[in-house]
Design a protein around this motif. Structure first.
Motif, PDB file in Angstrom:
ATOM      1  N   TRP A 206       0.791  -1.282  -0.036  1.00  0.00           N
ATOM      2  CA  TRP A 206       0.009  -0.109  -0.135  1.00  0.00           C
ATOM      3  C   TRP A 206       1.088   1.520   0.123  1.00  0.00           C
ATOM      4  O   TRP A 206       2.216   1.630   0.262  1.00  0.00           O
ATOM      5  CB  TRP A 206      -0.703   0.362   1.242  1.00  0.00           C
TER       6      TRP A 206
ATOM      7  N   ASN B  63      -3.726   7.379   2.022  1.00  0.00           N
ATOM      8  CA  ASN B  63      -3.507   6.241   1.210  1.00  0.00           C
ATOM      9  C   ASN B  63      -4.146   6.522   0.086  1.00  0.00           C
ATOM     10  O   ASN B  63      -5.432   6.970  -0.174  1.00  0.00           O
ATOM     11  CB  ASN B  63      -4.819   4.815   1.376  1.00  0.00           C
ATOM     12  N   THR B  64      -3.449   6.297  -0.643  1.00  0.00           N
ATOM     13  CA  THR B  64      -3.467   6.785  -2.357  1.00  0.00           C
ATOM     14  C   THR B  64      -3.420   5.336  -3.212  1.00  0.00           C
ATOM     15  O   THR B  64      -3.810   6.149  -4.199  1.00  0.00           O
ATOM     16  CB  THR B  64      -2.210   7.635  -2.797  1.00  0.00           C
ATOM     17  N   GLU B  65      -3.341   4.719  -2.857  1.00  0.00           N
ATOM     18  CA  GLU B  65      -2.608   3.448  -3.594  1.00  0.00           C
ATOM     19  C   GLU B  65      -2.648   2.014  -3.119  1.00  0.00           C
ATOM     20  O   GLU B  65      -2.075   1.651  -1.584  1.00  0.00           O
ATOM     21  CB  GLU B  65      -1.493   3.138  -4.758  1.00  0.00           C
TER      22      GLU B  65
ATOM     23  N   TYR C 278      -3.865  -4.238  -5.421  1.00  0.00           N
ATOM     24  CA  TYR C 278      -4.600  -5.187  -5.866  1.00  0.00           C
ATOM     25  C   TYR C 278      -6.209  -4.498  -4.951  1.00  0.00           C
ATOM     26  O   TYR C 278      -7.077  -5.556  -5.769  1.00  0.00           O
ATOM     27  CB  TYR C 278      -4.441  -6.381  -5.271  1.00  0.00           C
ATOM     28  N   SER C 279      -6.949  -3.431  -5.283  1.00  0.00           N
ATOM     29  CA  SER C 279      -7.377  -2.879  -4.879  1.00  0.00           C
ATOM     30  C   SER C 279      -7.670  -1.732  -5.336  1.00  0.00           C
ATOM     31  O   SER C 279      -6.676  -1.100  -5.609  1.00  0.00           O
ATOM     32  CB  SER C 279      -7.778  -2.683  -3.799  1.00  0.00           C
ATOM     33  N   SER C 280      -8.467  -1.123  -5.238  1.00  0.00           N
ATOM     34  CA  SER C 280      -9.014   0.526  -5.447  1.00  0.00           C
ATOM     35  C   SER C 280      -8.494   1.062  -4.262  1.00  0.00           C
ATOM     36  O   SER C 280      -8.338   0.675  -2.936  1.00  0.00           O
ATOM     37  CB  SER C 280     -11.002   1.174  -5.549  1.00  0.00           C
ATOM     38  N   PRO C 281      -8.094   2.450  -4.424  1.00  0.00           N
ATOM     39  CA  PRO C 281      -7.308   3.140  -2.965  1.00  0.00           C
ATOM     40  C   PRO C 281      -8.489   3.125  -2.462  1.00  0.00           C
ATOM     41  O   PRO C 281      -9.746   3.885  -2.755  1.00  0.00           O
ATOM     42  CB  PRO C 281      -6.318   4.533  -3.774  1.00  0.00           C
ATOM     43  N   ASP C 282      -7.934   4.039  -0.871  1.00  0.00           N
ATOM     44  CA  ASP C 282      -9.240   3.970  -0.018  1.00  0.00           C
ATOM     45  C   ASP C 282      -9.939   5.707  -0.758  1.00  0.00           C
ATOM     46  O   ASP C 282      -9.101   7.114  -0.610  1.00  0.00           O
ATOM     47  CB  ASP C 282      -8.443   4.269   1.598  1.00  0.00           C
ATOM     48  N   SER C 283     -10.292   6.153  -0.866  1.00  0.00           N
ATOM     49  CA  SER C 283     -11.959   6.891  -1.461  1.00  0.00           C
ATOM     50  C   SER C 283     -12.279   7.867   0.108  1.00  0.00           C
ATOM     51  O   SER C 283     -12.658   8.623  -0.029  1.00  0.00           O
ATOM     52  CB  SER C 283     -12.191   6.491  -2.617  1.00  0.00           C
TER      53      SER C 283
END
Length: 251
Positions: free
Chosen positions: A4, A12-14, A17-22
């Protein structure tokens, strides 16, 4: 551990294996950082509060070139049994230069003042007073002075002005209520007081001398008990009272 990625604000920006925390719910603690003259300063606050004073704009404050910062000009002491305030109190303590640091005579406090989060003082003393000539005073004893600045309780800056120009920085980071780590950096002028070139040998002697003085302080600091109403001599009471009143803003 999972790759991460986080930005400088702790967001968190990346997540590979998933989308970053929006939603902005994933946060790391972020510390205020300031770089000056090849030193990285990190402001510590137990509750993450921002700095209550501005960091120093310069460490190297005299005309001319200095030896660069390197492993030869730095030192680290880990897990010392000290409080950060012990270092700060040295700035208002003239007598200990004779009895701890082996100065020939008692130093004189020429001035002291509070500037927000900074405590400033100047001490006048004679360098090389024990001998007709030393490696630090090759032409005999020199009447000089030491300027000190404490930026909060964790950062102590000093400049020795005599034959050679020496700047010393000591940083203290608490590691528990009763222990702390210390890190030093020494800047030495490339030119000596008589205009000759400063050799690496003399540079290293100055660095070793400055760090030895901290070792001498630690002999006492590691065994020191804080006395709230200390029995100061009349001549030293004013600067010590001002310094201790200044320290209360950091607790």
């Amino acid at each position: 551990y999972h790759g991460w990625v986080w930005n400088g604000e702790g967001r968190n920006t990346e997540i590979p294996y998933s989308s970053p925390d929006s939603m902005g719910n994933l946060r790391l603690g972020a510390w205020a950082v300031h770089e000056v003259d090849d030193v990285v300063l990190v402001y510590y606050s137990h509750d993450g509060a921002p700095p209550i004073y501005d960091p120093p704009e310069r460490m190297i404050r005299f005309d001319g070139e200095t030896w660069p910062v390197s492993t030869a000009t730095t030192k680290i002491w880990l897990d010392q049994q000290i409080s950060p305030q012990y270092m700060a109190e040295n700035a208002a303590d003239a007598a200990h230069f004779k009895y701890v640091h082996k100065a020939a005579d008692i130093a004189a406090i020429a001035g002291f003042e509070v500037d927000g989060g900074v405590f400033k003082a100047r001490l006048d003393l004679t360098f090389g007073g024990h001998a007709s000539t030393t490696w630090a005073t090759p032409h005999g004893p020199v009447d000089g002075y030491i300027i000190t600045e404490n930026w909060g309780l964790g950062l102590g800056w000093s400049r020795l002005v005599g034959f050679d120009d020496v700047i010393y920085l000591l940083g203290i980071t608490p590691t528990s209520p009763y222990t702390a780590d210390m890190r030093s950096t020494t800047w030495i002028a490339r030119k000596r007081g008589d205009g000759s070139e400063m050799s690496e040998k003399v540079r290293d002697l100055w660095v070793a001398q400055q760090n030895y003085q901290v070792d001498s302080d630690l002999e006492i600091w590691n065994r020191l008990s804080y006395v709230d109403h200390a029995p100061w001599a009349k001549s030293e009471a004013s600067p010590m009272r001002m310094l201790r009143a200044w320290t209360k803003q950091f607790y």
